[in-house]
Design an enzyme around this catalytic site. Structure first.
Site, PDB file in Angstrom:
ATOM      1  N   GLU A 212       0.805  -1.206   0.000  1.00  0.00           N
ATOM      2  CA  GLU A 212       0.000   0.000   0.000  1.00  0.00           C
ATOM      3  C   GLU A 212       0.846   1.268   0.000  1.00  0.00           C
ATOM      4  O   GLU A 212       1.837   1.359   0.730  1.00  0.00           O
ATOM      5  CB  GLU A 212      -0.904  -0.008   1.243  1.00  0.00           C
ATOM      6  CG  GLU A 212      -2.055   0.962   1.176  1.00  0.00           C
ATOM      7  CD  GLU A 212      -3.046   0.751   2.309  1.00  0.00           C
ATOM      8  OE1 GLU A 212      -4.038   0.039   2.102  1.00  0.00           O
ATOM      9  OE2 GLU A 212      -2.815   1.325   3.393  1.00  0.00           O
ATOM     10  N   HIS A 334       2.973 -10.769  13.054  1.00  0.00           N
ATOM     11  CA  HIS A 334       1.787 -10.910  13.890  1.00  0.00           C
ATOM     12  C   HIS A 334       1.197 -12.309  13.940  1.00  0.00           C
ATOM     13  O   HIS A 334       0.087 -12.498  14.399  1.00  0.00           O
ATOM     14  CB  HIS A 334       0.730  -9.830  13.633  1.00  0.00           C
ATOM     15  CG  HIS A 334       0.354  -9.638  12.208  1.00  0.00           C
ATOM     16  ND1 HIS A 334       0.402  -8.425  11.595  1.00  0.00           N
ATOM     17  CD2 HIS A 334      -0.120 -10.497  11.299  1.00  0.00           C
ATOM     18  CE1 HIS A 334      -0.035  -8.560  10.354  1.00  0.00           C
ATOM     19  NE2 HIS A 334      -0.345  -9.799  10.147  1.00  0.00           N
ATOM     20  N   PRO A 383      -1.841  -2.183   9.975  1.00  0.00           N
ATOM     21  CA  PRO A 383      -2.462  -1.943   8.681  1.00  0.00           C
ATOM     22  C   PRO A 383      -3.971  -1.973   8.823  1.00  0.00           C
ATOM     23  O   PRO A 383      -4.509  -2.822   9.520  1.00  0.00           O
ATOM     24  CB  PRO A 383      -1.976  -3.126   7.834  1.00  0.00           C
ATOM     25  CG  PRO A 383      -1.649  -4.201   8.801  1.00  0.00           C
ATOM     26  CD  PRO A 383      -1.341  -3.564  10.111  1.00  0.00           C
ATOM     27  N   GLY A 384      -4.655  -1.038   8.218  1.00  0.00           N
ATOM     28  CA  GLY A 384      -6.110  -1.082   8.219  1.00  0.00           C
ATOM     29  C   GLY A 384      -6.525  -1.937   7.052  1.00  0.00           C
ATOM     30  O   GLY A 384      -5.736  -2.674   6.508  1.00  0.00           O
ATOM     31  N   SER A 390      -4.594   3.274   8.186  1.00  0.00           N
ATOM     32  CA  SER A 390      -3.605   2.446   8.879  1.00  0.00           C
ATOM     33  C   SER A 390      -3.025   3.319   9.985  1.00  0.00           C
ATOM     34  O   SER A 390      -3.155   4.544   9.949  1.00  0.00           O
ATOM     35  CB  SER A 390      -2.483   2.046   7.933  1.00  0.00           C
ATOM     36  OG  SER A 390      -2.966   1.297   6.869  1.00  0.00           O
ATOM     37  N   HIS A 408      -3.441  -6.271  15.768  1.00  0.00           N
ATOM     38  CA  HIS A 408      -2.636  -6.376  14.545  1.00  0.00           C
ATOM     39  C   HIS A 408      -3.275  -5.694  13.348  1.00  0.00           C
ATOM     40  O   HIS A 408      -2.639  -5.461  12.336  1.00  0.00           O
ATOM     41  CB  HIS A 408      -2.335  -7.845  14.212  1.00  0.00           C
ATOM     42  CG  HIS A 408      -3.460  -8.566  13.534  1.00  0.00           C
ATOM     43  ND1 HIS A 408      -4.702  -8.731  14.098  1.00  0.00           N
ATOM     44  CD2 HIS A 408      -3.534  -9.156  12.306  1.00  0.00           C
ATOM     45  CE1 HIS A 408      -5.479  -9.406  13.274  1.00  0.00           C
ATOM     46  NE2 HIS A 408      -4.814  -9.676  12.179  1.00  0.00           N
ATOM     47  N   GLY A 411      -9.375  -6.765  11.891  1.00  0.00           N
ATOM     48  CA  GLY A 411     -10.199  -7.917  12.271  1.00  0.00           C
ATOM     49  C   GLY A 411     -11.442  -8.063  11.420  1.00  0.00           C
ATOM     50  O   GLY A 411     -12.148  -7.111  11.177  1.00  0.00           O
ATOM     51  N   LYS A 484      -3.122  -5.731  -4.434  1.00  0.00           N
ATOM     52  CA  LYS A 484      -3.486  -6.905  -3.646  1.00  0.00           C
ATOM     53  C   LYS A 484      -3.300  -8.170  -4.459  1.00  0.00           C
ATOM     54  O   LYS A 484      -3.529  -8.195  -5.660  1.00  0.00           O
ATOM     55  CB  LYS A 484      -4.957  -6.835  -3.231  1.00  0.00           C
ATOM     56  CG  LYS A 484      -5.195  -5.800  -2.165  1.00  0.00           C
ATOM     57  CD  LYS A 484      -6.611  -5.879  -1.648  1.00  0.00           C
ATOM     58  CE  LYS A 484      -6.770  -6.788  -0.456  1.00  0.00           C
ATOM     59  NZ  LYS A 484      -6.142  -6.283   0.745  1.00  0.00           N
TER      60      LYS A 484
END
Lengths: 485, 142
Positions: A212, A334, A383-384, A390, A408, A411, A484
């Site tokens: 990103e 993580h 990271p978002g 983020s 981390h 979620g 991605k």
């Protein structure tokens, strides 16, 4: 989606909630979930809390079975779970407490570039990164390694890449474990894991792995941000990837071995995916060495990805990466298990700390910190999700109570299949473009799967850890371009 | 005549994907589980049957054998880009399976890869006998 979890949750304070050990026969200690009232409502919507209770069954568990605010239902351990076991007292290690993607983690680069000066180049950079950095399922890397070098990578980690010319010494200094954790043993890795890993070095995994380009849009702690080398309006980068098929193979093989350890060592756990063995047993030692090898592979992979990213920026912007100040702020794992020393009841103890979907967050003066960060504490990279913020946080002294662990990321809220059903990919892409975010992904499925609404709000998650005092906000970034797998 | 037309279906799991499998006997469960797995990976209609591999596995019990079987196919896909489509199970017991698997190597111009499946897990793993035959559950890490 699973029904609402009905188990008992007692409030400790505004940001901590207890599942008492009386909830389920076999729990050796309480569960403690870090969350606020709002997030707690979502938490009750999947079986994550049950898994927090299940982790409390692990022999040798110290303090409590912990969960971070980005917790969600995993397999065995919840994602966002932290559990430390007392090695000398027969404490166990569980591959499920690390996860399939061993050392899935993220690194953050700062730059000298300002948003205003390169905003017209973002699209070019995204397209260039998409073509130069291999991504997607089945993709193969350009950085080829021989069989002998493979074994070296498992021991040397990111250092292997730096020695080959894919980086500099500082890239190791500012990486967790300096890019390689000691005690990796290539001989306990199966041929099949080598086979599976070989094709993929230097590529990004698919799913929620990404690269990103960001801009810092909010600084909360000016002094710490300055020390970390970041400032408002600055262009930053995050690279999020793991050990790929290599790690998955190691996890699968060792989980299987450990299922047979349950009866051998007389261990009772409510879920086969919590299979474990005492850290000091042969099986425990073997897994730890194998896990370390996979972790080192991942650090090497992230180093290679960073190298390819730097080269790509050089190509598009016509300046050397050093002149653009593209240096590493930090790299965090993580999904990992570490042997760390803590003082428990006045005694120094060696604990096996599992962080599954949780990040290490060392406080100031911790001996494992590089010199530059001794005064502030460890940078924590959060990271978002695609389209959302983020964060860069810093570890605190208070985090000692979570074994220096914090959240981390955001979620997941919705399952992948539900996400794909409810999001229309073209309108999603349009929405992101309207926000000024360019997205390139190798599979349309991954765009919908990673749709922002499929995740909890990272701002909520970060506010909890900040308010609970286990890590403090330093600055916030917003995404400009995303690649991605 | 088909007693139960559905051979598999997906169920919700926050971070991953669950597969519920139906079959008249364990052999059919193993075949349908593999079909369910690969239908997550790509559109099987576009896969030809020009390559064959042999799979031979041993395990402690039927459920663990199912996970090993699926993880072997995932390994073949991940390492050798082999998409499995048809399954000829020659021998199957609670502890052993021997099969010939037909399919094709990934061709990105022909096959669109829908998702990466990391592994089949032991989480909530179950194979049970019902009055209509057999049913199984497997959760995949994606």
């Amino acid at each position: 989606m699973a029904d609402i979890w009905q188990g008992p949750i007692e409030k400790i304070d505004d940001y901590r909630w207890r599942i008492p050990k009386s909830y389920k026969q076999g729990m050796r200690t309480d569960g403690i979930i870090y969350a606020d009232e709002k997030l707690l409502k979502d938490i009750r919507h999947d079986k994550a809390a049950e898994q927090v209770a299940n982790v409390a069954f692990l022999p040798g568990i110290v303090s409590a079975s912990l969960a971070m605010p980005d917790i969600h239902w995993g397999y065995g351990f919840p994602i966002g779970g932290v559990a430390a076991t007392d090695i000398e007292k027969g404490g166990v290690i569980s591959p499920g407490g690390v996860g399939f993607d061993i050392n899935c983690g993220v690194r953050m680069l700062r730059t000298n570039l300002q948003f205003e000066e390169i905003k017209t180049k973002i699209k070019d950079l995204v397209y260039a990164l998409f073509s130069d950095v291999p991504s997607g399922v089945g993709s193969k890397g350009d950085i080829k390694v021989s069989a002998r070098e493979e074994r070296e990578i498992l021991v040397k980690g990111a250092r292997w890449a730096v020695e080959k010319g894919y980086g500099v010494e500082d890239d190791l200094t500012y990486c967790e474990e300096e890019g390689a954790i000691a005690g990796a043993d290539p001989s306990v890795i199966s041929d099949r894991a080598y086979e599976r890993g070989k094709a993929q070095s230097g590529t990004l995994g698919s799913g929620n792995h990404f690269l990103e380009i960001q801009v810092v849009d909010n600084v909360y702690d000016r002094e710490t941000a300055e020390l970390f080398g970041v400032s408002e309006g600055q262009i930053t980068l995050m690279i999020h990837s793991g050990s790929r098929g290599f790690g998955y193979q190691v996890c699968d093989e060792y989980t299987k071995k450990m299922i047979h350890c349950l009866s051998k060592y007389n261990i009772n756990v409510p879920d086969r995916q919590l299979a474990c063995a005492p850290v000091e047993s042969n099986e425990g030692k073997e897994y730890l060495s194998a896990m370390r090898a996979a972790a080192n592979y991942a650090w090497c992979n992230r180093q290679c990805l960073m190298y390819l990213t730097r080269v790509c920026f050089e190509r598009v912007l016509n300046k050397s990466w050093q002149k653009m100040g593209m240096s590493l702020v930090y790299d965090v794992a993580h999904n990992i298990a570490k042997v760390e020393t803590y003082e428990i009841n006045g005694e120094k103890k060696k604990l096996c700390v599992h962080r599954k979907g949780a990040t290490r967050a060392l406080g100031p003066e911790h001996p494992a910190l590089p010199e530059k960060y001794k005064h502030t504490g460890q940078p924590v990279i959060i990271p978002g999700d695609m389209g959302r913020n983020s964060y860069l946080l810093v570890g605190t002294k208070e985090a000692e109570k979570t074994f220096y662990s914090t959240c981390h990321g955001a979620g997941r809220l919705k399952s992948r299949s539900a996400a794909i059903r409810s999001f229309n990919v073209s309108s999603l892409l349009q929405e992101l473009e309207a926000k000024g975010i360019t997205v390139k992904a190798s599979s349309r499925g991954t765009i919908a799967e990673e749709a922002p609404l499929a995740y909890k709000n990272v701002n909520d998650v970060v506010n909890v850890v900040h308010n609970a005092g286990i890590s403090k906000k330093v600055c916030r970034m917003r995404p400009l371009g995303v690649i991605k797998g | 005549m088909k007693k139960n037309t559905k051979s598999f279906e997906f169920f919700e799991h926050t971070a991953d994907i669950g597969l519920k499998i139906y079959g008249k006997d364990p052999k059919e469960i193993f075949v349908n589980a593999a079909k369910g797995l690969f239908s997550l990976i790509t559109d099987l209609k576009k896969v030809d049957l020009n390559t064959e591999i042999e799979v031979k596995l041993k395990d402690e019990n039927r459920e663990e054998l199912l996970v090993s079987w699926l993880n072997e196919l995932i390994f073949q896909f991940s390492t050798y880009s082999f998409i499995s489509k048809e399954f000829k199970i020659e021998e199957i017991t609670d502890n052993k399976i021997k099969a010939k698997v037909l399919g094709e190597e990934i061709n990105l111009s022909k096959h669109k890869i829908l998702s990466e499946i990391k592994a089949a897990t032991y989480h909530e793993l179950e194979i049970k006998e019902t009055d209509r035959g057999f049913e199984a559950r497997v959760i995949f890490d994606t």
